[in-house]
Write a protein that holds these residues in place. Structure first.
Motif, PDB file in Angstrom:
ATOM      1  N   PRO A 182       0.813  -1.227   0.000  1.00 35.25           N
ATOM      2  CA  PRO A 182       0.000   0.000   0.000  1.00 35.25           C
ATOM      3  C   PRO A 182       0.844   1.275   0.000  1.00 35.25           C
ATOM      4  O   PRO A 182       0.520   2.243  -0.690  1.00 35.25           O
ATOM      5  N   ALA A 183       1.940   1.273   0.728  1.00 37.02           N
ATOM      6  CA  ALA A 183       2.824   2.445   0.730  1.00 37.02           C
ATOM      7  C   ALA A 183       3.456   2.615  -0.646  1.00 37.02           C
ATOM      8  O   ALA A 183       3.623   3.744  -1.130  1.00 37.02           O
ATOM      9  N   ALA A 184       3.796   1.504  -1.292  1.00 40.91           N
ATOM     10  CA  ALA A 184       4.367   1.569  -2.637  1.00 40.91           C
ATOM     11  C   ALA A 184       3.346   2.132  -3.619  1.00 40.91           C
ATOM     12  O   ALA A 184       3.682   2.928  -4.495  1.00 40.91           O
ATOM     13  N   LEU A 185       2.093   1.747  -3.453  1.00 40.67           N
ATOM     14  CA  LEU A 185       1.033   2.258  -4.317  1.00 40.67           C
ATOM     15  C   LEU A 185       0.884   3.769  -4.140  1.00 40.67           C
ATOM     16  O   LEU A 185       0.732   4.509  -5.111  1.00 40.67           O
ATOM     17  N   MET A 186       0.961   4.240  -2.907  1.00 43.73           N
ATOM     18  CA  MET A 186       0.876   5.668  -2.637  1.00 43.73           C
ATOM     19  C   MET A 186       2.065   6.404  -3.264  1.00 43.73           C
ATOM     20  O   MET A 186       1.909   7.481  -3.840  1.00 43.73           O
ATOM     21  N   ALA A 187       3.238   5.797  -3.180  1.00 42.58           N
ATOM     22  CA  ALA A 187       4.434   6.404  -3.786  1.00 42.58           C
ATOM     23  C   ALA A 187       4.266   6.491  -5.301  1.00 42.58           C
ATOM     24  O   ALA A 187       4.640   7.502  -5.911  1.00 42.58           O
ATOM     25  N   GLU A 188       3.702   5.457  -5.916  1.00 38.93           N
ATOM     26  CA  GLU A 188       3.465   5.491  -7.359  1.00 38.93           C
ATOM     27  C   GLU A 188       2.453   6.567  -7.720  1.00 38.93           C
ATOM     28  O   GLU A 188       2.580   7.238  -8.743  1.00 38.93           O
ATOM     29  N   ALA A 207     -15.473  -1.510 -20.007  1.00 34.35           N
ATOM     30  CA  ALA A 207     -15.496  -0.092 -20.363  1.00 34.35           C
ATOM     31  C   ALA A 207     -16.676   0.558 -19.638  1.00 34.35           C
ATOM     32  O   ALA A 207     -17.770   0.014 -19.613  1.00 34.35           O
ATOM     33  N   ASP A 208     -16.393   1.702 -19.004  1.00 35.66           N
ATOM     34  CA  ASP A 208     -17.475   2.319 -18.234  1.00 35.66           C
ATOM     35  C   ASP A 208     -17.478   3.846 -18.285  1.00 35.66           C
ATOM     36  O   ASP A 208     -18.063   4.488 -17.447  1.00 35.66           O
ATOM     37  N   GLY A 209     -16.840   4.423 -19.263  1.00 27.89           N
ATOM     38  CA  GLY A 209     -16.833   5.875 -19.312  1.00 27.89           C
ATOM     39  C   GLY A 209     -16.181   6.407 -20.573  1.00 27.89           C
ATOM     40  O   GLY A 209     -15.868   5.661 -21.485  1.00 27.89           O
ATOM     41  N   ALA A 210     -15.979   7.712 -20.570  1.00 28.26           N
ATOM     42  CA  ALA A 210     -15.425   8.387 -21.737  1.00 28.26           C
ATOM     43  C   ALA A 210     -13.908   8.482 -21.672  1.00 28.26           C
ATOM     44  O   ALA A 210     -13.320   9.293 -22.369  1.00 28.26           O
ATOM     45  N   ALA A 211     -13.288   7.667 -20.840  1.00 28.40           N
ATOM     46  CA  ALA A 211     -11.828   7.702 -20.712  1.00 28.40           C
ATOM     47  C   ALA A 211     -11.292   6.276 -20.759  1.00 28.40           C
ATOM     48  O   ALA A 211     -12.001   5.324 -20.438  1.00 28.40           O
ATOM     49  N   LEU A 212     -10.044   6.176 -21.172  1.00 25.33           N
ATOM     50  CA  LEU A 212      -9.347   4.910 -21.014  1.00 25.33           C
ATOM     51  C   LEU A 212      -8.957   4.851 -19.546  1.00 25.33           C
ATOM     52  O   LEU A 212      -8.371   5.800 -19.022  1.00 25.33           O
ATOM     53  N   ARG A 213      -9.316   3.790 -18.883  1.00 25.61           N
ATOM     54  CA  ARG A 213      -9.030   3.670 -17.450  1.00 25.61           C
ATOM     55  C   ARG A 213      -8.022   2.561 -17.219  1.00 25.61           C
ATOM     56  O   ARG A 213      -8.191   1.438 -17.672  1.00 25.61           O
ATOM     57  N   LEU A 214      -6.974   2.918 -16.494  1.00 33.07           N
ATOM     58  CA  LEU A 214      -5.969   1.952 -16.051  1.00 33.07           C
ATOM     59  C   LEU A 214      -6.089   1.869 -14.538  1.00 33.07           C
ATOM     60  O   LEU A 214      -6.059   2.895 -13.856  1.00 33.07           O
ATOM     61  N   ARG A 215      -6.249   0.669 -14.036  1.00 29.82           N
ATOM     62  CA  ARG A 215      -6.396   0.501 -12.591  1.00 29.82           C
ATOM     63  C   ARG A 215      -5.215  -0.337 -12.096  1.00 29.82           C
ATOM     64  O   ARG A 215      -5.140  -1.527 -12.358  1.00 29.82           O
ATOM     65  N   LEU A 216      -4.299   0.335 -11.407  1.00 32.10           N
ATOM     66  CA  LEU A 216      -3.162  -0.363 -10.789  1.00 32.10           C
ATOM     67  C   LEU A 216      -3.598  -0.843  -9.427  1.00 32.10           C
ATOM     68  O   LEU A 216      -4.150  -0.077  -8.648  1.00 32.10           O
ATOM     69  N   GLN A 217      -3.335  -2.111  -9.155  1.00 35.38           N
ATOM     70  CA  GLN A 217      -3.728  -2.655  -7.865  1.00 35.38           C
ATOM     71  C   GLN A 217      -2.729  -3.702  -7.413  1.00 35.38           C
ATOM     72  O   GLN A 217      -1.952  -4.223  -8.199  1.00 35.38           O
ATOM     73  N   ILE A 218      -2.802  -4.011  -6.143  1.00 31.39           N
ATOM     74  CA  ILE A 218      -1.927  -5.018  -5.558  1.00 31.39           C
ATOM     75  C   ILE A 218      -2.443  -6.386  -5.986  1.00 31.39           C
ATOM     76  O   ILE A 218      -3.633  -6.667  -5.899  1.00 31.39           O
ATOM     77  N   ASN A 252      -6.781   7.592  -5.977  1.00 31.86           N
ATOM     78  CA  ASN A 252      -6.628   6.362  -5.209  1.00 31.86           C
ATOM     79  C   ASN A 252      -8.024   5.878  -4.848  1.00 31.86           C
ATOM     80  O   ASN A 252      -8.757   6.570  -4.152  1.00 31.86           O
ATOM     81  N   ASP A 253      -8.385   4.707  -5.347  1.00 31.22           N
ATOM     82  CA  ASP A 253      -9.694   4.128  -5.053  1.00 31.22           C
ATOM     83  C   ASP A 253      -9.591   3.180  -3.868  1.00 31.22           C
ATOM     84  O   ASP A 253      -8.823   2.223  -3.911  1.00 31.22           O
ATOM     85  N   ARG A 254     -10.310   3.449  -2.826  1.00 29.97           N
ATOM     86  CA  ARG A 254     -10.411   2.580  -1.652  1.00 29.97           C
ATOM     87  C   ARG A 254      -9.069   2.309  -0.988  1.00 29.97           C
ATOM     88  O   ARG A 254      -8.954   1.376  -0.206  1.00 29.97           O
TER      89      ARG A 254
END
Length: 179
Positions: free
Chosen positions: A53-59, A161-172, A76-78
């Protein structure tokens, strides 16, 4: 050529002091012969997951620095997912599959994040389109682009697909094992 022995005694003393200081600095920068790297146990999988989680925040901070002042939205989602949204008009031309330069710049940084943080995976959601086949081809183009930048295909998944943007979701990666 003037030799040091012909100079003033304080000049010789200053030169000797400088040589001694340089020798000390050089000694600090190198290990004695035969010395090995400080040995510490490699981080366990549990330790790496706890630090994720700390690494995700750093990214998130790193990516925000890159894309500050651009239309790229990073949030940051959730607390366990980092969302990167690239508006469709900066990602693809209408009805086309080719990746536009602004999206390529984002994908380059995301690929770098994934290479640095081995416990992260990415889910890609193309912009919502009337034609599902176009969305699939765009997803394939993004996947090919990321793999060409050194990201293992097993770390890339598709998302709806759920919107007008390309969405990239980085997660652990919660499926265990890492890469």
């Amino acid at each position: 050529m003037t030799h040091l022995k012909h100079r003033h005694p304080t000049a010789r003393a200053g030169a000797a002091g400088l040589c001694a200081a340089l020798a000390l600095l050089a000694g600090c920068a190198t290990r004695p012969r035969g010395a090995s790297e400080p040995a510490g146990p490699p981080a366990s999988e549990a330790d790496r997951r706890a630090a994720a989680p700390a690494a995700l925040m750093a990214e998130q901070q790193w990516l925000q620095q890159w894309f500050s002042g651009t239309p790229v939205a990073i949030s940051n989602d959730r607390g366990d997912q980092l969302r990167v949204d690239v508006p469709a008009k900066f990602a693809f031309d209408p009805g086309q599959v080719g990746i536009k330069p602004p999206l390529a710049a984002v994908l380059d940084r995301v690929a770098e994040s994934l290479r640095r943080r081995e416990l992260l995976v990415v889910a890609v959601a193309p912009p919502a389109e009337a034609e599902a086949a176009l969305g699939r081809r765009r997803l394939e183009a993004v996947t090919r682009y990321l793999t060409s930048r050194g990201v293992e295909a097993s770390r890339i998944s598709a998302s709806t697909a759920d919107g007008a943007a390309l969405r990239l979701r980085l997660q652990i990666n919660t499926t265990g094992g890492g890469t």
